[in-house]
Motif scaffolding. Sequence first.
Motif, PDB file in Angstrom:
ATOM      1  N   PRO A  97       0.851  -1.197   0.000  1.00  0.00           N
ATOM      2  CA  PRO A  97       0.000   0.000   0.000  1.00  0.00           C
ATOM      3  C   PRO A  97       0.881   1.239   0.000  1.00  0.00           C
ATOM      4  O   PRO A  97       2.020   1.177   0.453  1.00  0.00           O
ATOM      5  CB  PRO A  97      -0.776  -0.125   1.316  1.00  0.00           C
ATOM      6  CG  PRO A  97       0.044  -1.016   2.177  1.00  0.00           C
ATOM      7  CD  PRO A  97       0.820  -1.910   1.270  1.00  0.00           C
ATOM      8  N   PRO A  98       0.393   2.364  -0.543  1.00  0.00           N
ATOM      9  CA  PRO A  98       1.233   3.571  -0.576  1.00  0.00           C
ATOM     10  C   PRO A  98       1.581   4.018   0.838  1.00  0.00           C
ATOM     11  O   PRO A  98       0.815   3.813   1.773  1.00  0.00           O
ATOM     12  CB  PRO A  98       0.346   4.604  -1.271  1.00  0.00           C
ATOM     13  CG  PRO A  98      -1.029   4.085  -1.159  1.00  0.00           C
ATOM     14  CD  PRO A  98      -0.932   2.604  -1.078  1.00  0.00           C
ATOM     15  N   HIS A  99       2.761   4.605   0.967  1.00  0.00           N
ATOM     16  CA  HIS A  99       3.193   5.107   2.274  1.00  0.00           C
ATOM     17  C   HIS A  99       2.238   6.223   2.710  1.00  0.00           C
ATOM     18  O   HIS A  99       1.840   7.052   1.882  1.00  0.00           O
ATOM     19  CB  HIS A  99       4.623   5.654   2.143  1.00  0.00           C
ATOM     20  CG  HIS A  99       5.278   5.891   3.461  1.00  0.00           C
ATOM     21  ND1 HIS A  99       4.961   6.976   4.234  1.00  0.00           N
ATOM     22  CD2 HIS A  99       6.210   5.180   4.150  1.00  0.00           C
ATOM     23  CE1 HIS A  99       5.680   6.933   5.347  1.00  0.00           C
ATOM     24  NE2 HIS A  99       6.446   5.848   5.317  1.00  0.00           N
ATOM     25  N   PRO A 100       1.831   6.281   3.988  1.00  0.00           N
ATOM     26  CA  PRO A 100       0.870   7.295   4.441  1.00  0.00           C
ATOM     27  C   PRO A 100       1.310   8.718   4.134  1.00  0.00           C
ATOM     28  O   PRO A 100       0.481   9.603   3.920  1.00  0.00           O
ATOM     29  CB  PRO A 100       0.796   7.072   5.951  1.00  0.00           C
ATOM     30  CG  PRO A 100       1.324   5.716   6.203  1.00  0.00           C
ATOM     31  CD  PRO A 100       2.208   5.356   5.065  1.00  0.00           C
ATOM     32  N   VAL A 101       2.630   8.960   4.073  1.00  0.00           N
ATOM     33  CA  VAL A 101       3.145  10.302   3.815  1.00  0.00           C
ATOM     34  C   VAL A 101       2.684  10.820   2.448  1.00  0.00           C
ATOM     35  O   VAL A 101       2.418  12.019   2.287  1.00  0.00           O
ATOM     36  CB  VAL A 101       4.699  10.283   3.900  1.00  0.00           C
ATOM     37  CG1 VAL A 101       5.297  11.533   3.279  1.00  0.00           C
ATOM     38  CG2 VAL A 101       5.142  10.186   5.344  1.00  0.00           C
ATOM     39  N   THR A 102       2.549   9.921   1.473  1.00  0.00           N
ATOM     40  CA  THR A 102       2.196  10.357   0.113  1.00  0.00           C
ATOM     41  C   THR A 102       0.791  10.959   0.056  1.00  0.00           C
ATOM     42  O   THR A 102       0.494  11.732  -0.837  1.00  0.00           O
ATOM     43  CB  THR A 102       2.271   9.182  -0.881  1.00  0.00           C
ATOM     44  OG1 THR A 102       1.406   8.156  -0.397  1.00  0.00           O
ATOM     45  CG2 THR A 102       3.681   8.653  -1.025  1.00  0.00           C
ATOM     46  N   GLY A 103      -0.058  10.604   1.012  1.00  0.00           N
ATOM     47  CA  GLY A 103      -1.429  11.128   0.974  1.00  0.00           C
ATOM     48  C   GLY A 103      -1.626  12.400   1.792  1.00  0.00           C
ATOM     49  O   GLY A 103      -2.733  12.936   1.840  1.00  0.00           O
ATOM     50  N   LEU A 104      -0.578  12.891   2.431  1.00  0.00           N
ATOM     51  CA  LEU A 104      -0.740  14.078   3.293  1.00  0.00           C
ATOM     52  C   LEU A 104      -1.033  15.319   2.452  1.00  0.00           C
ATOM     53  O   LEU A 104      -0.392  15.548   1.423  1.00  0.00           O
ATOM     54  CB  LEU A 104       0.521  14.304   4.131  1.00  0.00           C
ATOM     55  CG  LEU A 104       0.754  13.283   5.262  1.00  0.00           C
ATOM     56  CD1 LEU A 104       2.138  13.463   5.860  1.00  0.00           C
ATOM     57  CD2 LEU A 104      -0.300  13.398   6.334  1.00  0.00           C
ATOM     58  N   ASP A 105      -2.012  16.077   2.902  1.00  0.00           N
ATOM     59  CA  ASP A 105      -2.411  17.293   2.194  1.00  0.00           C
ATOM     60  C   ASP A 105      -1.643  18.474   2.783  1.00  0.00           C
ATOM     61  O   ASP A 105      -1.743  18.755   3.973  1.00  0.00           O
ATOM     62  CB  ASP A 105      -3.933  17.465   2.389  1.00  0.00           C
ATOM     63  CG  ASP A 105      -4.464  18.696   1.699  1.00  0.00           C
ATOM     64  OD1 ASP A 105      -3.645  19.502   1.202  1.00  0.00           O
ATOM     65  OD2 ASP A 105      -5.693  18.863   1.674  1.00  0.00           O
ATOM     66  N   ASP A 106      -0.893  19.174   1.934  1.00  0.00           N
ATOM     67  CA  ASP A 106      -0.063  20.280   2.427  1.00  0.00           C
ATOM     68  C   ASP A 106      -0.884  21.370   3.104  1.00  0.00           C
ATOM     69  O   ASP A 106      -0.418  22.030   4.029  1.00  0.00           O
ATOM     70  CB  ASP A 106       0.734  20.900   1.270  1.00  0.00           C
ATOM     71  CG  ASP A 106       1.919  20.029   0.899  1.00  0.00           C
ATOM     72  OD1 ASP A 106       2.131  19.017   1.595  1.00  0.00           O
ATOM     73  OD2 ASP A 106       2.609  20.349  -0.086  1.00  0.00           O
ATOM     74  N   VAL A 107      -2.106  21.579   2.632  1.00  0.00           N
ATOM     75  CA  VAL A 107      -2.947  22.636   3.225  1.00  0.00           C
ATOM     76  C   VAL A 107      -3.284  22.291   4.671  1.00  0.00           C
ATOM     77  O   VAL A 107      -3.263  23.156   5.550  1.00  0.00           O
ATOM     78  CB  VAL A 107      -4.249  22.810   2.395  1.00  0.00           C
ATOM     79  CG1 VAL A 107      -5.202  23.794   3.071  1.00  0.00           C
ATOM     80  CG2 VAL A 107      -3.916  23.274   0.993  1.00  0.00           C
ATOM     81  N   VAL A 108      -3.572  21.028   4.931  1.00  0.00           N
ATOM     82  CA  VAL A 108      -4.005  20.599   6.271  1.00  0.00           C
ATOM     83  C   VAL A 108      -2.804  20.242   7.140  1.00  0.00           C
ATOM     84  O   VAL A 108      -2.787  20.520   8.338  1.00  0.00           O
ATOM     85  CB  VAL A 108      -4.959  19.383   6.161  1.00  0.00           C
ATOM     86  CG1 VAL A 108      -5.478  18.977   7.523  1.00  0.00           C
ATOM     87  CG2 VAL A 108      -6.099  19.697   5.226  1.00  0.00           C
ATOM     88  N   HIS A 109      -1.779  19.639   6.517  1.00  0.00           N
ATOM     89  CA  HIS A 109      -0.637  19.145   7.279  1.00  0.00           C
ATOM     90  C   HIS A 109       0.331  20.295   7.565  1.00  0.00           C
ATOM     91  O   HIS A 109       1.465  20.317   7.096  1.00  0.00           O
ATOM     92  CB  HIS A 109       0.070  18.031   6.507  1.00  0.00           C
ATOM     93  CG  HIS A 109       1.140  17.357   7.310  1.00  0.00           C
ATOM     94  ND1 HIS A 109       0.878  16.447   8.294  1.00  0.00           N
ATOM     95  CD2 HIS A 109       2.483  17.501   7.310  1.00  0.00           C
ATOM     96  CE1 HIS A 109       1.998  16.047   8.845  1.00  0.00           C
ATOM     97  NE2 HIS A 109       3.003  16.680   8.266  1.00  0.00           N
ATOM     98  N   GLN A 110      -0.122  21.220   8.290  1.00  0.00           N
ATOM     99  CA  GLN A 110       0.688  22.361   8.712  1.00  0.00           C
ATOM    100  C   GLN A 110       0.240  22.634  10.133  1.00  0.00           C
ATOM    101  O   GLN A 110      -0.978  22.695  10.389  1.00  0.00           O
ATOM    102  CB  GLN A 110       0.414  23.547   7.773  1.00  0.00           C
ATOM    103  CG  GLN A 110       1.449  24.637   7.756  1.00  0.00           C
ATOM    104  CD  GLN A 110       1.327  25.549   8.963  1.00  0.00           C
ATOM    105  OE1 GLN A 110       0.319  25.569   9.641  1.00  0.00           O
ATOM    106  NE2 GLN A 110       2.383  26.274   9.237  1.00  0.00           N
ATOM    107  N   ARG A 111       1.185  22.773  11.033  1.00  0.00           N
ATOM    108  CA  ARG A 111       0.867  22.781  12.456  1.00  0.00           C
ATOM    109  C   ARG A 111      -0.252  23.776  12.818  1.00  0.00           C
ATOM    110  O   ARG A 111      -1.214  23.414  13.495  1.00  0.00           O
ATOM    111  CB  ARG A 111       2.136  23.097  13.258  1.00  0.00           C
ATOM    112  CG  ARG A 111       2.028  22.792  14.728  1.00  0.00           C
ATOM    113  CD  ARG A 111       3.330  23.118  15.411  1.00  0.00           C
ATOM    114  NE  ARG A 111       4.392  22.190  15.024  1.00  0.00           N
ATOM    115  CZ  ARG A 111       4.573  21.000  15.610  1.00  0.00           C
ATOM    116  NH1 ARG A 111       3.775  20.617  16.569  1.00  0.00           N
ATOM    117  NH2 ARG A 111       5.550  20.218  15.236  1.00  0.00           N
TER     118      ARG A 111
END
Lengths: 119, 233
Positions: free
Chosen positions: A14-28
Amino acid sequence: MAPVTAEAETPDQPPHPVTGLDDVVHQRVRLGILTIAHEARRVEFGYLRTQLQLTAGNLSQHLGVLETAGLVEVEKGYAGKRGRTWITLTTAGDAALAEEIGRLKQLIARVETTATEDR
Amino acid sequence: MTTDSVSAGDDPRRLLSDVRALAHRVRLDQRVTPVALLVLAAVSLVAIPIDWLFLNADCGRATIESGAPCHIRGLSRGFYWLPALLLAYSGIAVYAVRATRARGLGARVLPYVLAGVALAVLSAVAWVLAFFYLDPPPADPFPAWVMVLDRLIAPAGTIGVALLVLAWLERHVALLAYTLGYLALMLVPPIETFRIPPGLLGFHTFFLLPHLMSGIALLLGGIGFAAARRWRR
């Protein structure tokens, strides 16, 4: 934002979970805004600023990014003579937050599994 | 929190822990537990003189000598408890909306208020049905489970069940523990809690014990949660 690099995947994996991270949301900060808006149903600008310890300008920038992406709705109103800005999570924002948290959990599980295998 | 852009390589554990901490902070700021408990304590304590005036307990010597169970009719449940609870839950809802809005948040109590109102209506409907269909009462005493169910849908019991909903909404473990203790106190009859013979207090006073226990438990709970909140700040 640093580019996301994922390990090369074999067709069966399965694809690594990191590949699905959304840059808009994945920001502290933006993740914090979405979390607070999700819990609060409706949150005032001043509350977000206090909790996230941001300047008004900085918070506005992040809210602009989220609003453009359709993840939050910003509503301006008055409480007496004082102007107040309320932020509400949209359905898309709710889904994006749930997906991000799911991916973070997957990532932690993956890191833990790899650490166990390496021992 | 910083405004720096976070790389995907940032520690996911820390991000998740930040998310949980923020969610917890919001839940704490949305809590209205002390006010809810104090309002319901007031409703329970005001019920004592009203119930005392309108309680019809037929436990005369002839009834006891014939071995028949007491015939109790508390009329206040029809005209006091339903409006009082509806008013109390409406007041809690208005307070919650105003208090959380002043803190810059939305309110979370609507399911609690709806559950409380639904249970208050259910309690009143059960009382009306019992009033018309259990007169005269059956000769044999009801089984224990019926009596437990009766205490659960009595006003003091419904207050406890609705508090379970509030504990879940507020993710409030202390309130959950408090509510379970409160429900245990309400579901066990006072004669077993305090080992008091009914004749000692007189039947009228004896049947008002649940309201007194409920009122005092809610009052102490309200004061305790308010003190804990003040201490945390």
